[in-house]
Design a protein around this motif. Structure first.
Motif, PDB file in Angstrom:
ATOM      1  N   TYR A   1       0.816  -0.890   0.146  1.00  0.00           N
ATOM      2  CA  TYR A   1       0.580  -0.360  -0.191  1.00  0.00           C
ATOM      3  C   TYR A   1       1.101   1.402  -0.300  1.00  0.00           C
ATOM      4  N   PRO A   2       0.573   1.992  -1.194  1.00  0.00           N
ATOM      5  CA  PRO A   2       1.670   3.568  -0.886  1.00  0.00           C
ATOM      6  C   PRO A   2       0.556   4.062   0.328  1.00  0.00           C
ATOM      7  N   PRO A   3       2.164   4.378   1.487  1.00  0.00           N
ATOM      8  CA  PRO A   3       1.609   4.430   2.845  1.00  0.00           C
ATOM      9  C   PRO A   3       0.817   5.941   3.076  1.00  0.00           C
ATOM     10  N   LYS A   4       0.110   5.724   4.325  1.00  0.00           N
ATOM     11  CA  LYS A   4      -0.099   7.061   4.291  1.00  0.00           C
ATOM     12  C   LYS A   4       0.281   7.186   5.716  1.00  0.00           C
ATOM     13  N   ASN A   5      -0.099   8.830   6.142  1.00  0.00           N
ATOM     14  CA  ASN A   5       0.683   9.376   7.772  1.00  0.00           C
ATOM     15  C   ASN A   5      -0.508   9.651   8.536  1.00  0.00           C
ATOM     16  N   GLN A   6      -1.561   8.627   8.839  1.00  0.00           N
ATOM     17  CA  GLN A   6      -2.657   9.622   9.812  1.00  0.00           C
ATOM     18  C   GLN A   6      -2.197  10.223  10.475  1.00  0.00           C
ATOM     19  N   ASP A   7      -3.073  11.062  11.026  1.00  0.00           N
ATOM     20  CA  ASP A   7      -3.317  12.140  12.047  1.00  0.00           C
ATOM     21  C   ASP A   7      -3.553  11.143  13.764  1.00  0.00           C
ATOM     22  N   ARG A   8      -2.267  11.838  14.714  1.00  0.00           N
ATOM     23  CA  ARG A   8      -2.097  10.935  15.473  1.00  0.00           C
ATOM     24  C   ARG A   8      -0.886  10.315  15.587  1.00  0.00           C
ATOM     25  N   ILE A   9      -2.009   8.510  14.415  1.00  0.00           N
ATOM     26  CA  ILE A   9      -0.807   7.652  14.744  1.00  0.00           C
ATOM     27  C   ILE A   9       0.637   7.972  13.583  1.00  0.00           C
TER      28      ILE A   9
ATOM     29  N   PHE B   1     -24.444  11.308   0.587  1.00  0.00           N
ATOM     30  CA  PHE B   1     -22.984  10.871   1.227  1.00  0.00           C
ATOM     31  C   PHE B   1     -22.936   9.860   2.014  1.00  0.00           C
ATOM     32  N   LYS B   2     -23.599   9.210   2.206  1.00  0.00           N
ATOM     33  CA  LYS B   2     -23.275   8.099   3.297  1.00  0.00           C
ATOM     34  C   LYS B   2     -22.871   6.808   2.364  1.00  0.00           C
ATOM     35  N   THR B   3     -23.196   6.989   1.355  1.00  0.00           N
ATOM     36  CA  THR B   3     -22.810   5.818  -0.224  1.00  0.00           C
ATOM     37  C   THR B   3     -21.173   6.470  -0.302  1.00  0.00           C
ATOM     38  N   LYS B   4     -21.531   7.706  -0.989  1.00  0.00           N
ATOM     39  CA  LYS B   4     -20.218   8.445  -1.973  1.00  0.00           C
ATOM     40  C   LYS B   4     -19.341   8.535  -1.025  1.00  0.00           C
ATOM     41  N   ILE B   5     -19.198   8.462   0.506  1.00  0.00           N
ATOM     42  CA  ILE B   5     -17.503   9.097   1.375  1.00  0.00           C
ATOM     43  C   ILE B   5     -17.176   7.632   1.182  1.00  0.00           C
ATOM     44  N   LEU B   6     -18.093   6.839   1.741  1.00  0.00           N
ATOM     45  CA  LEU B   6     -17.077   5.796   1.700  1.00  0.00           C
ATOM     46  C   LEU B   6     -16.822   5.132   1.042  1.00  0.00           C
ATOM     47  N   GLU B   7     -17.046   5.455  -0.132  1.00  0.00           N
ATOM     48  CA  GLU B   7     -16.690   5.223  -1.559  1.00  0.00           C
ATOM     49  C   GLU B   7     -14.917   5.711  -1.711  1.00  0.00           C
ATOM     50  N   TYR B   8     -14.653   6.760  -0.623  1.00  0.00           N
ATOM     51  CA  TYR B   8     -13.361   7.902  -0.828  1.00  0.00           C
ATOM     52  C   TYR B   8     -12.911   7.285   0.174  1.00  0.00           C
ATOM     53  N   VAL B   9     -13.047   6.686   1.615  1.00  0.00           N
ATOM     54  CA  VAL B   9     -12.924   5.915   2.888  1.00  0.00           C
ATOM     55  C   VAL B   9     -12.307   4.564   2.286  1.00  0.00           C
ATOM     56  N   LYS B  10     -12.382   3.551   1.767  1.00  0.00           N
ATOM     57  CA  LYS B  10     -12.289   2.375   0.589  1.00  0.00           C
ATOM     58  C   LYS B  10     -10.792   2.998  -0.003  1.00  0.00           C
ATOM     59  N   SER B  11     -11.264   3.887  -1.060  1.00  0.00           N
ATOM     60  CA  SER B  11     -10.110   4.662  -2.055  1.00  0.00           C
ATOM     61  C   SER B  11      -8.581   4.931  -1.146  1.00  0.00           C
ATOM     62  N   GLY B  12      -8.507   5.765   0.645  1.00  0.00           N
ATOM     63  CA  GLY B  12      -7.835   6.271   1.030  1.00  0.00           C
ATOM     64  C   GLY B  12      -7.283   8.020   0.664  1.00  0.00           C
TER      65      GLY B  12
END
Length: 296
Positions: A61-69, A218-229
């Motif tokens: 996975y191309p890394p994220k660098n999440q807030d706090r973690i 928004f519930k459906t669409k934004i969940l897609e963006y959670v999955k895409s990172g």
């Protein structure tokens, strides 16, 4: 000549396949793996296992660098401390865009700057990379989001609820247009600041939870963006929790936005949290506690 074209064709096919593979990655799986590794780091203090597992994860996975973690920075720092190979300059350069949205604060982190200087990357070079990152941001999205965010904040200072609802609906329509035409306004597309104006996406999404007519979209669409990172799970969870509390008059699903609600079934809550890549409640509280310590 024939061998050259064969070699060149193989390279093109490799990059096409790699691109398709990255587009199909589900970052909820990534977030859950990060949570598992972070719990080893935070609760078991098994540094070598953490380094090894992060290295394996970041190969896929191309890394994220999440807030706090801050998983990618944590990996690099721990590997550097243990004299383990983390990719040297290549990985340090890869980290710069991930911390770029918070650069105005990160550039005051002495140990962070020193880490780069130890590998021959000075502050001037880091500033150059940040400048390049800023040039790559989507200016059209930044301008649209800035207008929406100022409208959102201004409405909440006004006691006129009719204007509040009208402006929220304008923002909802703007977000729908943006999602369909430009994509999600992620940190890597619009950053976190427009000059000195702070504009976190999560705050705007939270206020979209007040409106039944937009909820399913928004519930459906934004969940897609959670999955895409592109959308942090926390921002999505806060929006859903607020909708449950204030529109449905039910308990929150994820306990990110809690209001006056009490915890009734922590097992179910943790299961819900895991389904979108959030850490368990116990783990999440530990992350917040440790983060607050470092910020003092």
């Amino acid at each position: 000549m024939g061998n050259f074209f064969l070699y060149f064709s193989c390279i093109i096919i490799f990059f096409i396949l790699s691109s398709c593979k990255n587009r199909n990655l589900n970052y909820i799986i990534y977030y859950n793996k990060v949570n598992n590794i972070d719990s080893i780091y935070r609760f078991q203090n098994d540094t070598l296992t953490v380094i090894r597992q992060y290295k394996k994860l970041f190969k896929k996975y191309p890394p994220k660098n999440q807030d706090r973690i801050q998983e990618y920075e944590t990996y690099i720092r721990l590997a550097n401390q243990q004299h383990k190979n983390f990719g040297g300059k290549k990985s340090l350069y890869k980290l710069i865009p991930l911390i770029a949205p918070n650069w105005k604060f990160k550039n005051k982190d002495v140990s962070f700057i020193q880490l780069y200087q130890n590998y021959g990357i000075g502050r001037q070079e880091m500033e150059k990379e940040i400048s390049q990152w800023e040039k790559g941001l989507n200016k059209k999205m930044i301008d649209s989001f800035t207008v929406a965010f100022k409208r959102d904040q201004g409405s909440r200072k006004d006691s006129n609820y009719e204007n509040l609802f009208k402006n929220d609906k304008k923002n909802a329509e703007m977000l729908k247009w943006m999602f369909e035409n430009e994509g999600f306004p992620s940190l890597q597309k619009i950053g976190l600041w427009n000059g000195d104006f702070f504009m976190p996406v999560g705050s705007l999404l939270l206020h979209m939870a007040n409106y039944e007519e937009y909820h399913q979209y928004f519930k459906t669409k934004i969940l897609e963006y959670v999955k895409s990172g592109e959308c942090p799970p926390r921002d999505y969870a806060a929006m859903i929790d607020r909708y449950n509390l204030y529109v449905l008059k039910k308990d929150p699903l994820y306990y990110i936005y809690v209001g006056q609600s009490s915890i009734k079934d922590s097992t179910a809550i943790n299961r819900n949290r895991k389904s979108i890549g959030l850490p368990s409640m116990k783990h999440g509280n530990a992350i917040i506690k440790d983060y607050n310590k470092t910020e003092k």
